[in-house]
Scaffold this motif. Structure first.
Motif, PDB file in Angstrom:
ATOM      1  N   ASP A  71       0.855  -1.182   0.000  1.00 26.37           N
ATOM      2  CA  ASP A  71       0.000   0.000   0.000  1.00 26.37           C
ATOM      3  C   ASP A  71       0.892   1.233   0.000  1.00 26.37           C
ATOM      4  OD1 ASP A  71      -1.597   2.222   0.855  1.00 26.37           O
ATOM      5  OD2 ASP A  71      -3.090   0.820   1.621  1.00 26.37           O
ATOM      6  N   LEU A  72       0.846   2.004  -1.059  1.00 29.34           N
ATOM      7  CA  LEU A  72       1.761   3.127  -1.221  1.00 29.34           C
ATOM      8  C   LEU A  72       1.393   4.330  -0.364  1.00 29.34           C
ATOM      9  CD1 LEU A  72       2.137   2.646  -5.041  1.00 29.34           C
ATOM     10  CD2 LEU A  72       4.023   2.562  -3.413  1.00 29.34           C
ATOM     11  N   THR A  73       0.231   4.273   0.294  1.00 29.94           N
ATOM     12  CA  THR A  73      -0.144   5.322   1.251  1.00 29.94           C
ATOM     13  C   THR A  73       0.240   4.912   2.666  1.00 29.94           C
ATOM     14  OG1 THR A  73      -1.990   6.091  -0.119  1.00 29.94           O
ATOM     15  CG2 THR A  73      -2.037   6.665   2.220  1.00 29.94           C
ATOM     16  N   ASN A  74      -0.193   3.728   3.080  1.00 28.88           N
ATOM     17  CA  ASN A  74       0.099   3.258   4.437  1.00 28.88           C
ATOM     18  C   ASN A  74       1.474   2.616   4.551  1.00 28.88           C
ATOM     19  OD1 ASN A  74      -2.494   4.050   5.259  1.00 28.88           O
ATOM     20  ND2 ASN A  74      -3.367   2.089   4.588  1.00 28.88           N
ATOM     21  N   GLU A  75       2.080   2.288   3.415  1.00 33.16           N
ATOM     22  CA  GLU A  75       3.408   1.683   3.355  1.00 33.16           C
ATOM     23  C   GLU A  75       3.475   0.385   4.149  1.00 33.16           C
ATOM     24  OE1 GLU A  75       5.830   5.098   4.515  1.00 33.16           O
ATOM     25  OE2 GLU A  75       6.291   5.427   2.387  1.00 33.16           O
ATOM     26  N   ASN A 309       5.597   5.434  -6.369  1.00 31.61           N
ATOM     27  CA  ASN A 309       4.163   5.634  -6.205  1.00 31.61           C
ATOM     28  C   ASN A 309       3.573   6.270  -7.466  1.00 31.61           C
ATOM     29  OD1 ASN A 309       5.295   8.158  -5.881  1.00 31.61           O
ATOM     30  ND2 ASN A 309       4.161   8.687  -4.032  1.00 31.61           N
ATOM     31  N   ALA A 310       2.264   6.467  -7.484  1.00 29.77           N
ATOM     32  CA  ALA A 310       1.562   6.849  -8.712  1.00 29.77           C
ATOM     33  C   ALA A 310       2.061   8.169  -9.293  1.00 29.77           C
ATOM     34  CB  ALA A 310       0.059   6.905  -8.464  1.00 29.77           C
ATOM     35  N   ASP A 311       2.318   9.161  -8.447  1.00 31.16           N
ATOM     36  CA  ASP A 311       2.779  10.451  -8.962  1.00 31.16           C
ATOM     37  C   ASP A 311       4.296  10.580  -8.956  1.00 31.16           C
ATOM     38  OD1 ASP A 311       3.195  10.690  -6.257  1.00 31.16           O
ATOM     39  OD2 ASP A 311       1.882  12.414  -5.970  1.00 31.16           O
ATOM     40  N   GLN A 312       4.971   9.477  -8.707  1.00 25.64           N
ATOM     41  CA  GLN A 312       6.427   9.395  -8.758  1.00 25.64           C
ATOM     42  C   GLN A 312       7.118  10.418  -7.855  1.00 25.64           C
ATOM     43  OE1 GLN A 312       7.345   9.500 -13.017  1.00 25.64           O
ATOM     44  NE2 GLN A 312       7.199   7.269 -13.098  1.00 25.64           N
ATOM     45  N   THR A 313       6.550  10.570  -6.641  1.00 26.58           N
ATOM     46  CA  THR A 313       7.186  11.419  -5.638  1.00 26.58           C
ATOM     47  C   THR A 313       7.962  10.604  -4.606  1.00 26.58           C
ATOM     48  OG1 THR A 313       5.164  11.407  -4.307  1.00 26.58           O
ATOM     49  CG2 THR A 313       5.456  13.230  -5.876  1.00 26.58           C
ATOM     50  N   LYS A 314       7.792   9.270  -4.650  1.00 29.12           N
ATOM     51  CA  LYS A 314       8.504   8.395  -3.737  1.00 29.12           C
ATOM     52  C   LYS A 314       9.015   7.172  -4.503  1.00 29.12           C
ATOM     53  CE  LYS A 314       6.154   9.491   0.626  1.00 29.12           C
ATOM     54  NZ  LYS A 314       5.447   8.896   1.808  1.00 29.12           N
ATOM     55  N   GLY A 315      10.185   6.682  -4.097  1.00 26.59           N
ATOM     56  CA  GLY A 315      10.744   5.482  -4.708  1.00 26.59           C
ATOM     57  C   GLY A 315      11.161   4.492  -3.640  1.00 26.59           C
ATOM     58  N   TYR A 316      10.980   3.201  -3.948  1.00 30.71           N
ATOM     59  CA  TYR A 316      11.224   2.139  -2.981  1.00 30.71           C
ATOM     60  C   TYR A 316      12.039   1.015  -3.618  1.00 30.71           C
ATOM     61  CZ  TYR A 316       7.145   4.328  -0.721  1.00 30.71           C
ATOM     62  OH  TYR A 316       6.252   5.221  -0.157  1.00 30.71           O
TER      63      TYR A 316
END
Length: 345
Positions: A71-75, A309-316
């Motif tokens: 989950d890209l919000t709750n991680e 994530n969807a708007d490409q503001t975070k990378g994992y």
């Protein structure tokens, strides 16, 4: 995560991990919820909406078909329906998403068998449906990238009899209903990586049929649905000592995108040199910049997966392996923040 490391593995990690050039490098790694499945390498990943899906791979004993979603919000990681018994266990497969569906195919079972089958995942029903087989034939170590309406799959290592033809450079586009032959492009390469920024997709890194690392960067125009002109592609800065970016060269790397810049990390150079350095590519300037290295319990690794994530503001980045150590840790990279050891563990 498996916690036992032999002294030989520890020595290998310290010997071959890439060295940071000093404390002046920018970037911070933040530990997230561990991948909830078995630690593994050579998995696949695709992203649909607010979820990144990771599955297949090799855990040191078995090839896998299990999948988890992040989950890209709750991680946090949770379980997701895995493909059925008709889906062969595999590693080194390939995946992409398009039109709200995920697609997984090709790969290797670890016993001299490679695959060409492809499967579609519907996140609304968590069901897997077999679609038309990949028309390029069986292979592993292919590369793929996603657009909103189609995916492109190509290159890799196949089963042709002649040794010099096992490496491939053919590409095919899947639009949700059929495969379209796009011909060949660039050098024959396996275990390359890809990323998408704006209206362009890029392919780089990987191993050539000569055994050398791929130095070129291939560029694809998503709107036109084809590769850019050779002249435009030749203008992209190559990965070599003349451009002071030779350290980017590697295979089995990961790439993720944050705010219109791509980040290449991990992988290996040669048969045993594991990488933990991180390089930022800005397509606006066509320049590479070294960032803070991966700061994890096992710093250097290969055959991990990465996603944004969807708007490409975070990378994992998650999973991967170091020697016989199969990993399940997950990390977020913050490219503009100074290193903070407090948030790492």
């Amino acid at each position: 995560m498996r916690k036992v490391l032999s002294l030989g593995i520890i020595a290998t990690l310290f010997l071959f991990a890439s060295c940071s050039s000093g404390d002046d490098l920018i970037g911070n790694w933040v530990k997230k919820d561990d991948f909830s499945g078995a630690g593994r390498n050579n998995a696949v990943t695709f992203t649909i909406g607010n979820y990144a899906y990771v599955g297949c791979g090799y855990d040191g004993e078995d090839r896998l078909n299990s999948f988890k979603k992040f989950d890209l919000t709750n991680e946090t990681w949770t379980s997701v329906e895995s493909p059925g018994e008709n889906f062969e266990l595999r590693q080194n497969a390939v995946a992409f998403s398009a039109n709200g569906k995920g697609y997984v195919g090709t790969g290797f079972n670890g016993d001299y068998t490679r695959y060409a089958d492809f499967w579609e995942f519907d996140p609304a029903t968590e069901t897997w449906t077999e679609i038309a087989a990949f028309p390029g034939g069986v292979r592993e170590g292919a590369v793929a990238f996603s657009t909103p309406t189609y995916g492109v799959v190509g290159a890799g290592y196949g089963d042709l009899d002649e040794a010099d033809k096992k490496y491939l450079n053919d590409y095919y586009k899947y639009d949700g209903s059929s495969w379209i032959n796009m011909g060949t492009h660039g050098s024959k390469v396996e275990n390359a990586s890809s990323f998408v920024i704006g209206n362009y997709a890029y392919i780089c890194t990987g191993t050539l049929n000569t055994g050398a690392m791929l130095k070129k960067i291939y560029k694809f125009n998503i709107e036109a649905g084809d590769w850019v002109s050779q002249a435009e592609e030749d203008n992209i800065e190559a990965l070599d000592e003349d451009n002071d970016n030779e350290d980017v060269l590697r295979t089995n790397a990961v790439i993720f995108v944050i705010n219109n810049k791509a980040y290449v990390a991990t992988g290996s150079y040669g048969s045993s040199s594991l990488k933990n350095d991180v390089w930022e590519y800005d397509p606006a300037t066509d320049k590479w910049d070294e960032k803070e290295e991966l700061e994890t319990e096992v710093t250097a690794r290969t055959s991990a997966v990465a996603f944004s994530n969807a708007d490409q503001t975070k990378g994992y980045i998650t999973t991967g392996s170091a020697g016989t150590y199969y990993l399940d840790d997950t990390w977020e990279f913050q490219p503009t923040i100074d290193e903070d050891d407090i948030d790492n563990y």
